[in-house]
Design an enzyme around this catalytic site. Structure first.
Site, PDB file in Angstrom:
ATOM      1  N   GLN A 243       1.075  -1.116   0.020  1.00  0.00           N
ATOM      2  CA  GLN A 243       0.100   0.460   0.247  1.00  0.00           C
ATOM      3  C   GLN A 243       0.557   0.910   0.091  1.00  0.00           C
ATOM      4  O   GLN A 243       1.288   1.282   1.123  1.00  0.00           O
ATOM      5  CB  GLN A 243      -0.661  -0.185   1.034  1.00  0.00           C
ATOM      6  CG  GLN A 243      -2.379   1.437   0.929  1.00  0.00           C
ATOM      7  CD  GLN A 243      -2.376   1.521   2.122  1.00  0.00           C
ATOM      8  OE1 GLN A 243      -2.366   1.838   3.444  1.00  0.00           O
ATOM      9  NE2 GLN A 243      -3.919   1.047   2.619  1.00  0.00           N
TER      10      GLN A 243
ATOM     11  N   ARG B 228      -7.217   2.095  -2.309  1.00  0.00           N
ATOM     12  CA  ARG B 228      -8.841   1.827  -1.786  1.00  0.00           C
ATOM     13  C   ARG B 228      -8.884   3.090  -1.130  1.00  0.00           C
ATOM     14  O   ARG B 228      -8.603   4.057  -1.512  1.00  0.00           O
ATOM     15  CB  ARG B 228      -7.590   1.432  -0.473  1.00  0.00           C
ATOM     16  CG  ARG B 228      -8.751   1.028   1.033  1.00  0.00           C
ATOM     17  CD  ARG B 228      -7.598   0.877   1.843  1.00  0.00           C
ATOM     18  NE  ARG B 228      -8.205   0.326   3.081  1.00  0.00           N
ATOM     19  CZ  ARG B 228      -8.498   0.032   3.951  1.00  0.00           C
ATOM     20  NH1 ARG B 228      -7.793   0.531   5.169  1.00  0.00           N
ATOM     21  NH2 ARG B 228      -8.873  -1.212   4.928  1.00  0.00           N
TER      22      ARG B 228
ATOM     23  N   GLY C 146      -9.072  -6.613   9.242  1.00  0.00           N
ATOM     24  CA  GLY C 146      -7.978  -5.908  10.602  1.00  0.00           C
ATOM     25  C   GLY C 146      -7.707  -6.221  11.716  1.00  0.00           C
ATOM     26  O   GLY C 146      -7.492  -7.531  12.313  1.00  0.00           O
TER      27      GLY C 146
ATOM     28  N   TYR D 175      -5.680  10.804   3.591  1.00  0.00           N
ATOM     29  CA  TYR D 175      -3.931  11.147   3.533  1.00  0.00           C
ATOM     30  C   TYR D 175      -4.207  11.661   2.328  1.00  0.00           C
ATOM     31  O   TYR D 175      -5.355  12.498   1.609  1.00  0.00           O
ATOM     32  CB  TYR D 175      -3.529   9.503   3.243  1.00  0.00           C
ATOM     33  CG  TYR D 175      -3.463   9.184   5.044  1.00  0.00           C
ATOM     34  CD1 TYR D 175      -3.376   9.985   5.703  1.00  0.00           C
ATOM     35  CD2 TYR D 175      -3.963   7.820   4.979  1.00  0.00           C
ATOM     36  CE1 TYR D 175      -3.023   9.116   7.613  1.00  0.00           C
ATOM     37  CE2 TYR D 175      -4.003   7.228   6.199  1.00  0.00           C
ATOM     38  CZ  TYR D 175      -3.250   8.515   7.341  1.00  0.00           C
ATOM     39  OH  TYR D 175      -3.581   7.487   8.859  1.00  0.00           O
TER      40      TYR D 175
END
Length: 354
Positions: A99, A227, A311, A180
């Site tokens: 990622q 994503r 997760g 982000y």
């Protein structure tokens, strides 16, 4: 009926099952120049039975670092460190993608070499604080990227993608979610620009599209995923009307033929709309009251998603696919081992991984 334990073809890469390890920052890049260490290798090798491993966020450039001790993919030392990880995962029959995460305004000058400061779509500081080795500090106002610097940042993603393939990864996931840099261009409250990179929906999605297009040109669509997290609201992003933005974005991504779209779910109706728009592999991090559990596997059976990413449950249960197939038992996740929110950062307790 398709189940989570059936194999799937991911743009030419065969995955043994449909259980994905979600990307979770571990902050263990203690090697030279923020390179992976043996503990990172062990962590991913333990979870190689996942159909697909998506690594922790990995910065494509020095200025892209958002948290302490996170790894990069912009130096030979980092490539060598990641090669140990990919070799270990592949030796166990796993598949792994890197990622690529540019923190943008999420970060702090204390994380960066002298003279560098976090950058962003616009000079808007994130709320809250980032946790550093000497304690928490307020996020700073980022320096707005110029048009020339935006092009250079796209080139950084391309270079990191090339480095990922050199390091043995099966592909990359572009982190366009969770507040982000790519997400900062998408969200109207963090992108106040009035040039070709901001304002209209077409302009706000441009950075995400151009990064994707450039990476596809470098390593191929079959090795590229993204994503997204519409309206999740993490790290100060606000998207009161996400549908026009993400509908336009997914339509553009569809033309590129990406290997997958990985959606963090906010609304099931919109999830189904994205699923309908995108013909490629669809990975879902489902909206739940607690950690993603075995209950979400039914979303593969009914066709809502092709893979489900886990997760916290994967942190506590490194052999999660086998436990899911057997119906348990499961170790109980400890909330201190996963993302604690924009004002807390990422915490990690390695002893809980066994």
């Amino acid at each position: 009926m398709t189940t989570a334990f059936d194999p799937i073809d991911l743009a030419g890469t065969r995955l043994g099952n449909r259980v994905a390890l979600a990307p979770m920052t571990r902050s263990r890049a203690f090697g030279p120049g923020n390179s992976p260490t043996d503990s990172i290798t062990e962590y991913y090798a333990q979870r190689a039975s996942a159909g697909l491993i998506i690594t922790e966020g990995t910065q494509p450039s020095v200025v892209g670092q958002g948290y302490p001790d996170t790894p990069g993919l912009h130096s030979q030392e980092q490539i060598a460190g990641w090669r140990k990880v990919t070799d270990a995962v592949h030796a166990k029959g796993g598949k792994i993608v890197a990622q690529l995460m540019h923190g943008g305004r999420i970060g702090h000058p204390d994380l960066l070499p002298d003279g560098l400061v976090p950058v962003g779509a616009s000079p808007v500081a994130a709320p809250g604080q980032v946790y550093l080795h000497d304690g928490p500090k307020d996020y700073v106002v980022p320096r707005e990227l110029t048009s020339e610097e935006i092009e250079a940042t796209i080139a950084d993603f391309v270079s990191a993608s090339r480095n990922a393939i050199e390091a043995g990864f099966d592909g990359v996931e572009l982190h366009g979610a969770n507040g982000y840099l790519i997400h900062q261009f998408l969200a109207p409250n963090t992108n106040l620009r009035d040039d070709q990179w901001g304002g209209s929906v077409e302009n706000r999605i441009r950075f995400a599209v151009e990064v994707s297009r450039a990476v596809v040109a470098e390593i191929g669509a079959a090795r590229t995923g993204i994503r997204l997290s519409p309206a999740i609201g993490l790290l100060g992003t606000e998207e009161p009307d996400p549908e026009p933005t993400y509908t336009a974005l997914v339509r553009e991504l569809e033309t590129l033929g990406l290997a997958f779209v990985h959606l963090i779910e906010h609304d099931r109706e919109f999830t189904l709309a994205v699923r309908k728009l995108y013909s490629g592999t669809f990975i879902l991090n489902a909206k739940t009251e607690g950690p993603t559990s075995a209950d979400e596997l039914k979303l593969i059976e009914d066709g809502t998603a092709d893979l489900i990413s886990f997760g916290a449950l994967f942190l506590a249960n490194p052999d999660l696919p086998a436990r899911l197939k057997a119906g348990g038992p499961y170790n109980t996740p400890d909330p201190a081992t996963f993302f604690g929110g924009g004002d807390q950062g990422y915490l990690d307790y390695p002893a809980l991984e066994g």
